[in-house]
Design a protein around this motif. Structure first.
Motif, PDB file in Angstrom:
ATOM      1  N   ALA A  17       0.868  -1.180   0.000  1.00 57.30           N
ATOM      2  CA  ALA A  17       0.000   0.000   0.000  1.00 57.30           C
ATOM      3  C   ALA A  17       0.903   1.227   0.000  1.00 57.30           C
ATOM      4  CB  ALA A  17      -0.894  -0.001   1.236  1.00 57.30           C
ATOM      5  N   PHE A  18       0.448   2.289  -0.634  1.00 66.32           N
ATOM      6  CA  PHE A  18       1.229   3.513  -0.750  1.00 66.32           C
ATOM      7  C   PHE A  18       0.443   4.703  -0.237  1.00 66.32           C
ATOM      8  CE2 PHE A  18       3.559   0.797  -3.499  1.00 66.32           C
ATOM      9  CZ  PHE A  18       4.852   1.290  -3.533  1.00 66.32           C
ATOM     10  N   ALA A  19       1.161   5.769   0.037  1.00 68.17           N
ATOM     11  CA  ALA A  19       0.573   7.062   0.374  1.00 68.17           C
ATOM     12  C   ALA A  19       1.213   8.095  -0.549  1.00 68.17           C
ATOM     13  CB  ALA A  19       0.847   7.419   1.829  1.00 68.17           C
ATOM     14  N   VAL A  20       0.510   9.194  -0.742  1.00 68.38           N
ATOM     15  CA  VAL A  20       1.071  10.328  -1.472  1.00 68.38           C
ATOM     16  C   VAL A  20       1.482  11.363  -0.431  1.00 68.38           C
ATOM     17  CG1 VAL A  20       0.646  12.167  -3.145  1.00 68.38           C
ATOM     18  CG2 VAL A  20      -0.351   9.895  -3.498  1.00 68.38           C
ATOM     19  N   LEU A  21       2.711  11.840  -0.545  1.00 66.65           N
ATOM     20  CA  LEU A  21       3.238  12.847   0.365  1.00 66.65           C
ATOM     21  C   LEU A  21       3.466  14.149  -0.378  1.00 66.65           C
ATOM     22  CD1 LEU A  21       6.147  10.767   1.997  1.00 66.65           C
ATOM     23  CD2 LEU A  21       3.725  10.758   2.609  1.00 66.65           C
ATOM     24  N   THR A  22       3.416  15.266   0.351  1.00 65.53           N
ATOM     25  CA  THR A  22       3.846  16.557  -0.197  1.00 65.53           C
ATOM     26  C   THR A  22       4.784  17.204   0.800  1.00 65.53           C
ATOM     27  OG1 THR A  22       1.984  17.780   0.741  1.00 65.53           O
ATOM     28  CG2 THR A  22       1.734  16.991  -1.513  1.00 65.53           C
ATOM     29  N   ASN A  23       5.603  18.127   0.266  1.00 70.92           N
ATOM     30  CA  ASN A  23       6.505  18.873   1.138  1.00 70.92           C
ATOM     31  C   ASN A  23       6.152  20.365   1.078  1.00 70.92           C
ATOM     32  OD1 ASN A  23       7.629  19.861  -1.243  1.00 70.92           O
ATOM     33  ND2 ASN A  23       9.486  18.656  -1.099  1.00 70.92           N
ATOM     34  N   ALA A  24       6.947  21.169   1.750  1.00 70.10           N
ATOM     35  CA  ALA A  24       6.648  22.600   1.887  1.00 70.10           C
ATOM     36  C   ALA A  24       6.693  23.369   0.568  1.00 70.10           C
ATOM     37  CB  ALA A  24       7.619  23.241   2.881  1.00 70.10           C
ATOM     38  N   VAL A  25       7.354  22.833  -0.433  1.00 67.38           N
ATOM     39  CA  VAL A  25       7.421  23.533  -1.716  1.00 67.38           C
ATOM     40  C   VAL A  25       6.496  22.909  -2.762  1.00 67.38           C
ATOM     41  CG1 VAL A  25       9.710  24.515  -1.325  1.00 67.38           C
ATOM     42  CG2 VAL A  25       9.505  22.282  -2.429  1.00 67.38           C
ATOM     43  N   GLY A  26       5.577  22.045  -2.302  1.00 66.60           N
ATOM     44  CA  GLY A  26       4.559  21.518  -3.201  1.00 66.60           C
ATOM     45  C   GLY A  26       4.982  20.365  -4.075  1.00 66.60           C
ATOM     46  N   TYR A  28       5.553  16.299  -4.765  1.00 67.43           N
ATOM     47  CA  TYR A  28       4.835  15.088  -4.389  1.00 67.43           C
ATOM     48  C   TYR A  28       5.760  13.886  -4.427  1.00 67.43           C
ATOM     49  CZ  TYR A  28       0.388  17.541  -4.809  1.00 67.43           C
ATOM     50  OH  TYR A  28      -0.656  18.394  -4.626  1.00 67.43           O
ATOM     51  N   SER A  29       5.424  12.883  -3.627  1.00 71.98           N
ATOM     52  CA  SER A  29       6.183  11.641  -3.605  1.00 71.98           C
ATOM     53  C   SER A  29       5.248  10.493  -3.269  1.00 71.98           C
ATOM     54  CB  SER A  29       7.293  11.721  -2.558  1.00 71.98           C
ATOM     55  OG  SER A  29       8.014  10.510  -2.495  1.00 71.98           O
ATOM     56  N   LEU A  30       5.457   9.338  -3.926  1.00 73.20           N
ATOM     57  CA  LEU A  30       4.777   8.105  -3.527  1.00 73.20           C
ATOM     58  C   LEU A  30       5.639   7.443  -2.470  1.00 73.20           C
ATOM     59  CD1 LEU A  30       3.097   8.595  -6.061  1.00 73.20           C
ATOM     60  CD2 LEU A  30       3.223   6.156  -6.481  1.00 73.20           C
ATOM     61  N   TRP A  31       4.994   6.941  -1.420  1.00 76.87           N
ATOM     62  CA  TRP A  31       5.739   6.405  -0.288  1.00 76.87           C
ATOM     63  C   TRP A  31       5.055   5.133   0.194  1.00 76.87           C
ATOM     64  CZ3 TRP A  31      10.317   8.305   0.780  1.00 76.87           C
ATOM     65  CH2 TRP A  31      10.951   7.929   1.968  1.00 76.87           C
ATOM     66  N   PRO A  32       5.802   4.037   0.328  1.00 76.79           N
ATOM     67  CA  PRO A  32       5.183   2.821   0.851  1.00 76.79           C
ATOM     68  C   PRO A  32       4.780   3.028   2.307  1.00 76.79           C
ATOM     69  CG  PRO A  32       7.556   2.519   0.564  1.00 76.79           C
ATOM     70  CD  PRO A  32       7.224   3.873   0.029  1.00 76.79           C
ATOM     71  N   THR A  33       3.595   2.544   2.658  1.00 74.60           N
ATOM     72  CA  THR A  33       3.064   2.837   3.987  1.00 74.60           C
ATOM     73  C   THR A  33       3.760   2.085   5.109  1.00 74.60           C
ATOM     74  OG1 THR A  33       1.323   1.194   3.692  1.00 74.60           O
ATOM     75  CG2 THR A  33       0.782   3.485   3.128  1.00 74.60           C
ATOM     76  N   PHE A  34       4.584   1.090   4.794  1.00 76.27           N
ATOM     77  CA  PHE A  34       5.308   0.408   5.860  1.00 76.27           C
ATOM     78  C   PHE A  34       6.477   1.250   6.379  1.00 76.27           C
ATOM     79  CE2 PHE A  34       7.484  -1.134   2.060  1.00 76.27           C
ATOM     80  CZ  PHE A  34       8.821  -0.956   2.399  1.00 76.27           C
ATOM     81  N   ARG A  35       6.771   2.360   5.691  1.00 76.45           N
ATOM     82  CA  ARG A  35       7.830   3.287   6.127  1.00 76.45           C
ATOM     83  C   ARG A  35       7.189   4.576   6.603  1.00 76.45           C
ATOM     84  NH1 ARG A  35      13.433   2.185   5.662  1.00 76.45           N
ATOM     85  NH2 ARG A  35      13.493   4.433   5.640  1.00 76.45           N
ATOM     86  N   SER A  36       7.733   5.157   7.675  1.00 70.35           N
ATOM     87  CA  SER A  36       7.258   6.463   8.139  1.00 70.35           C
ATOM     88  C   SER A  36       7.677   7.531   7.140  1.00 70.35           C
ATOM     89  CB  SER A  36       7.860   6.791   9.499  1.00 70.35           C
ATOM     90  OG  SER A  36       7.450   5.867  10.457  1.00 70.35           O
TER      91      SER A  36
END
Length: 78
Positions: A17-26, A28-36
């Motif tokens: 399973a994945f999550a979509v992350l964003t940072n302060a400058v907008g 995006y990154s796909l990130w596996p949910t088993f990692r913080s």
């Protein structure tokens, strides 16, 4: 002999399973949910299948250029 599991990058493995992350400058990154998520990144979508996360990013990230970095309060004081 190595099996295919040992060669697969977990960031490319559609079994997770994945999550979509964003940072302060907008950005995006796909990130596996088993990692913080790393410091400075916030979950904005998911958990979901990797393909659904790609669809989310495709719809949400319309400008590939990062936005201006947030102002540094230490620099403003000088």
């Amino acid at each position: 002999m190595m099996n295919d599991d040992t060669k697969t990058n977990p960031f490319d493995d559609e079994r997770y399973a994945f999550a979509v992350l964003t940072n302060a400058v907008g950005q995006y990154s796909l990130w596996p949910t088993f990692r913080s998520p790393p410091s400075g990144w916030t979950v904005v979508f998911g958990p979901a299948e990797r393909s659904a996360c790609f669809d989310y990013v495709e719809d949400a990230w319309t400008d590939l250029l990062p936005s201006a970095r947030p102002a540094d309060p230490a620099r403003q004081a000088s």
